[in-house]
Design a protein around this motif. Structure first.
Motif, mmCIF file in Angstrom:
data_model
loop_
_atom_site.group_PDB
_atom_site.id
_atom_site.type_symbol
_atom_site.label_atom_id
_atom_site.label_comp_id
_atom_site.label_asym_id
_atom_site.label_seq_id
_atom_site.Cartn_x
_atom_site.Cartn_y
_atom_site.Cartn_z
ATOM 1 N N GLY A 13 0.692 -1.070 0.450
ATOM 2 C CA GLY A 13 0.012 0.009 0.025
ATOM 3 C C GLY A 13 0.838 1.137 0.382
ATOM 4 N N GLN A 14 1.613 0.612 0.276
ATOM 5 C CA GLN A 14 3.313 2.079 0.264
ATOM 6 C C GLN A 14 3.385 2.995 -1.334
ATOM 7 N N TYR A 15 4.222 3.583 -1.302
ATOM 8 C CA TYR A 15 4.039 3.534 -3.371
ATOM 9 C C TYR A 15 5.470 3.648 -3.828
ATOM 10 N N ARG A 16 6.501 3.234 -5.185
ATOM 11 C CA ARG A 16 7.180 2.714 -5.545
ATOM 12 C C ARG A 16 7.235 3.621 -6.584
ATOM 13 N N PHE A 17 8.214 3.268 -7.476
ATOM 14 C CA PHE A 17 8.564 3.537 -8.973
ATOM 15 C C PHE A 17 8.709 3.236 -9.693
#
Length: 111
Positions: A13-17
């Motif tokens: 549920g966190q952000y990543r790229f």
């Protein structure tokens, strides 16, 4: 065709790229970030550091496969590559990040 960044949610549920090459192959994956702003700052850091040879740390995994990390000026890891079959393939991956890392195209999949 030039590469692009994809900004998305990670499995927790966190952000990543991820940075993709022009052929849509993933060439660099980020850590996870607790905020979208932090992930966007990570992308900006790749854009800044990708052209610099000294920012690449060539590594070998415990099973003997080569990979690399891209680091910021403060020595924090910005992104990690996939595992490669050879050192030559890893070096080609580094060249691809150098060529595509300055991309200003960001595909935001969080909206």
């Amino acid at each position: 065709m030039t590469g692009w960044f994809e900004l998305d949610y990670s499995s927790n549920g966190q952000y990543r790229f991820i940075l993709k090459a022009g052929n849509a192959e993933t060439i660099l994956s980020s850590e996870t970030y607790t905020s979208k702003d932090a992930a966007e700052n990570g992308i900006a850091s790749v854009q800044k550091n990708a052209p610099l040879n000294e920012r690449y740390e060539k590594e070998t995994s415990t099973n003997g496969r080569p990979y690399f990390n891209l680091k910021a000026g403060n020595h924090q890891i910005i992104g990690t590559s996939q595992m490669y079959a050879s050192e030559q393939a890893r070096d080609a991956g580094i060249a691809s990040v150098k060529a595509n890392g300055a991309s200003s195209t960001i595909k935001d999949k969080t909206t």
